[in-house]
Scaffold this motif. Sequence first.
Motif, PDB file in Angstrom:
ATOM      1  N   ILE A 134       1.102  -1.203   0.009  1.00 52.11           N
ATOM      2  CA  ILE A 134      -0.057   0.110  -0.040  1.00 52.11           C
ATOM      3  C   ILE A 134       1.012   1.279   0.087  1.00 52.11           C
ATOM      4  N   GLN A 135       0.553   2.166  -0.850  1.00 50.93           N
ATOM      5  CA  GLN A 135       1.601   3.266  -1.016  1.00 50.93           C
ATOM      6  C   GLN A 135       0.836   4.350  -0.269  1.00 50.93           C
ATOM      7  N   PRO A 136       1.586   5.377   0.162  1.00 47.96           N
ATOM      8  CA  PRO A 136       1.004   6.549   0.929  1.00 47.96           C
ATOM      9  C   PRO A 136       0.221   7.417  -0.178  1.00 47.96           C
ATOM     10  N   SER A 137      -0.763   7.899   0.085  1.00 47.11           N
ATOM     11  CA  SER A 137      -1.560   8.559  -0.882  1.00 47.11           C
ATOM     12  C   SER A 137      -2.414   9.727  -0.071  1.00 47.11           C
ATOM     13  N   GLY A 138      -2.901  10.520  -0.760  1.00 53.08           N
ATOM     14  CA  GLY A 138      -3.745  11.691  -0.212  1.00 53.08           C
ATOM     15  C   GLY A 138      -5.204  11.468   0.041  1.00 53.08           C
ATOM     16  N   GLU A 139      -5.440  10.069  -0.162  1.00 51.98           N
ATOM     17  CA  GLU A 139      -6.990   9.735  -0.139  1.00 51.98           C
ATOM     18  C   GLU A 139      -7.168   9.548   1.459  1.00 51.98           C
ATOM     19  N   ALA A 140      -8.343   9.672   1.693  1.00 46.99           N
ATOM     20  CA  ALA A 140      -8.994   9.571   3.089  1.00 46.99           C
ATOM     21  C   ALA A 140      -8.872   7.952   3.458  1.00 46.99           C
ATOM     22  N   PRO A 141      -9.007   7.810   4.719  1.00 50.54           N
ATOM     23  CA  PRO A 141      -8.677   6.421   5.013  1.00 50.54           C
ATOM     24  C   PRO A 141      -9.764   5.727   4.765  1.00 50.54           C
ATOM     25  N   ARG A 142     -11.150   6.087   4.690  1.00 46.14           N
ATOM     26  CA  ARG A 142     -12.258   5.466   4.176  1.00 46.14           C
ATOM     27  C   ARG A 142     -12.037   4.851   2.743  1.00 46.14           C
ATOM     28  N   LEU A 145      -9.979  -3.764   0.809  1.00 47.94           N
ATOM     29  CA  LEU A 145     -11.155  -4.566   1.024  1.00 47.94           C
ATOM     30  C   LEU A 145     -11.409  -5.313  -0.527  1.00 47.94           C
ATOM     31  N   ARG A 146     -11.706  -4.381  -1.405  1.00 45.45           N
ATOM     32  CA  ARG A 146     -11.990  -4.588  -2.726  1.00 45.45           C
ATOM     33  C   ARG A 146     -10.976  -5.519  -3.425  1.00 45.45           C
ATOM     34  N   GLU A 147      -9.579  -5.067  -3.273  1.00 49.18           N
ATOM     35  CA  GLU A 147      -8.601  -5.999  -3.869  1.00 49.18           C
ATOM     36  C   GLU A 147      -8.367  -7.236  -3.337  1.00 49.18           C
ATOM     37  N   ILE A 148      -8.721  -7.295  -2.031  1.00 45.70           N
ATOM     38  CA  ILE A 148      -8.679  -8.592  -1.279  1.00 45.70           C
ATOM     39  C   ILE A 148      -9.873  -9.531  -1.757  1.00 45.70           C
ATOM     40  N   ALA A 149     -11.097  -8.972  -1.770  1.00 44.68           N
ATOM     41  CA  ALA A 149     -12.429  -9.667  -2.039  1.00 44.68           C
ATOM     42  C   ALA A 149     -12.176 -10.158  -3.647  1.00 44.68           C
ATOM     43  N   LEU A 150     -11.581  -9.410  -4.431  1.00 41.16           N
ATOM     44  CA  LEU A 150     -11.554  -9.756  -5.929  1.00 41.16           C
ATOM     45  C   LEU A 150     -10.303 -10.645  -6.247  1.00 41.16           C
ATOM     46  N   LEU A 151      -9.359 -11.190  -5.420  1.00 44.22           N
ATOM     47  CA  LEU A 151      -8.336 -11.917  -5.636  1.00 44.22           C
ATOM     48  C   LEU A 151      -8.576 -12.999  -6.521  1.00 44.22           C
ATOM     49  N   VAL A 152      -9.659 -13.816  -6.184  1.00 45.93           N
ATOM     50  CA  VAL A 152     -10.145 -14.946  -6.891  1.00 45.93           C
ATOM     51  C   VAL A 152     -11.395 -14.799  -7.719  1.00 45.93           C
ATOM     52  N   SER A 153     -11.805 -13.644  -7.592  1.00 47.13           N
ATOM     53  CA  SER A 153     -13.552 -13.491  -8.225  1.00 47.13           C
ATOM     54  C   SER A 153     -13.577 -13.717  -9.594  1.00 47.13           C
ATOM     55  N   ASP A 154     -12.474 -13.814 -10.307  1.00 47.66           N
ATOM     56  CA  ASP A 154     -12.474 -13.885 -11.721  1.00 47.66           C
ATOM     57  C   ASP A 154     -12.725 -15.316 -12.061  1.00 47.66           C
ATOM     58  N   ASP A 155     -12.659 -16.176 -11.308  1.00 43.69           N
ATOM     59  CA  ASP A 155     -12.898 -17.466 -11.276  1.00 43.69           C
ATOM     60  C   ASP A 155     -13.528 -18.304 -10.334  1.00 43.69           C
ATOM     61  N   ILE A 206      -3.909  -9.427   5.983  1.00 37.33           N
ATOM     62  CA  ILE A 206      -4.920  -8.765   5.630  1.00 37.33           C
ATOM     63  C   ILE A 206      -5.209  -7.783   6.790  1.00 37.33           C
ATOM     64  N   ARG A 207      -4.962  -8.115   7.944  1.00 39.52           N
ATOM     65  CA  ARG A 207      -4.861  -6.978   9.142  1.00 39.52           C
ATOM     66  C   ARG A 207      -4.074  -6.074   8.885  1.00 39.52           C
ATOM     67  N   ARG A 208      -2.539  -6.450   8.453  1.00 42.78           N
ATOM     68  CA  ARG A 208      -1.411  -5.406   8.387  1.00 42.78           C
ATOM     69  C   ARG A 208      -2.083  -4.508   7.283  1.00 42.78           C
ATOM     70  N   ARG A 209      -2.656  -4.871   6.017  1.00 43.15           N
ATOM     71  CA  ARG A 209      -3.098  -4.391   4.932  1.00 43.15           C
ATOM     72  C   ARG A 209      -4.030  -3.059   5.419  1.00 43.15           C
ATOM     73  N   LEU A 210      -4.915  -3.729   6.092  1.00 40.54           N
ATOM     74  CA  LEU A 210      -6.167  -2.810   6.501  1.00 40.54           C
ATOM     75  C   LEU A 210      -5.651  -1.764   7.584  1.00 40.54           C
ATOM     76  N   ARG A 211      -4.818  -2.105   8.537  1.00 44.70           N
ATOM     77  CA  ARG A 211      -4.268  -1.387   9.377  1.00 44.70           C
ATOM     78  C   ARG A 211      -3.609  -0.113   8.793  1.00 44.70           C
ATOM     79  N   THR A 212      -2.406  -0.586   7.568  1.00 49.13           N
ATOM     80  CA  THR A 212      -2.018   0.520   6.903  1.00 49.13           C
ATOM     81  C   THR A 212      -2.772   1.434   6.071  1.00 49.13           C
ATOM     82  N   ALA A 213      -4.071   0.890   5.764  1.00 47.61           N
ATOM     83  CA  ALA A 213      -4.851   1.836   4.842  1.00 47.61           C
ATOM     84  C   ALA A 213      -5.830   2.708   5.837  1.00 47.61           C
ATOM     85  N   LEU A 214      -5.875   2.114   7.054  1.00 51.59           N
ATOM     86  CA  LEU A 214      -6.749   3.188   8.172  1.00 51.59           C
ATOM     87  C   LEU A 214      -6.028   4.185   8.600  1.00 51.59           C
TER      88      LEU A 214
END
Length: 194
Positions: A82-90, A97-107, A136-144
């Motif tokens: 996860i790269q730093p960005s100017g986006e809000a935490p939300r 959440l979207r990237e994790i949910a879509l990891l295998v969604s194409d199949d 997953i927790r680390r990615r969510l924590r970093t995003a938050l």
Amino acid sequence: MSGELMTESTRRRLSDRQADTVRRLTDAAVEEVRASGFDGFTVRNVARRAGVAPATAYTYFTSKNHLITEVFWRRLSALPPIQPSGEAPRERVIAVLREIALLVSDDPRLAAACTSALLGTDPDVQELRLRIGKAIRRRLRTALNPDAEPSASDARILNALEFAYAGALVHAGMGYSSYAEMADRLAEVAELLL
């Protein structure tokens, strides 16, 4: 994630040749589950498809649950940091959440297999499930909040997001929604929490 961890088996460190065998087995597992579904999926058939002896496959993977969970783990581990960005935490949390949910969604067959396999009880699946949960927790924590340790409020939000993700995974795995719908519903949950 380092290249070393990407090629490391749950059970041991691998040489380049062994890592190639594991890669061939995980690639063949995806092909096999697409062809046979999870119910018809066997490690023996994956070994044949990968061009290795069944005994070799069982050297690396104790069960079909272990093999499919490894596929999910490798896809999760391959996500870019996860790269730093100017986006809000939300927005950052929704993106994670979207990237994790879509990891295998194409199949859909692979997605259903991953859901079933992640619930396996053998020790290697449990170890991978722990790694997956931490990642997953680390990615969510970093995003938050990428710049600080989570506050008590952040920790409660993280717990709620993890429960939402796990529940959505089971919900999609039971066929009540697609994995794409799961991503949209998780976005709604994140909007409510944040």
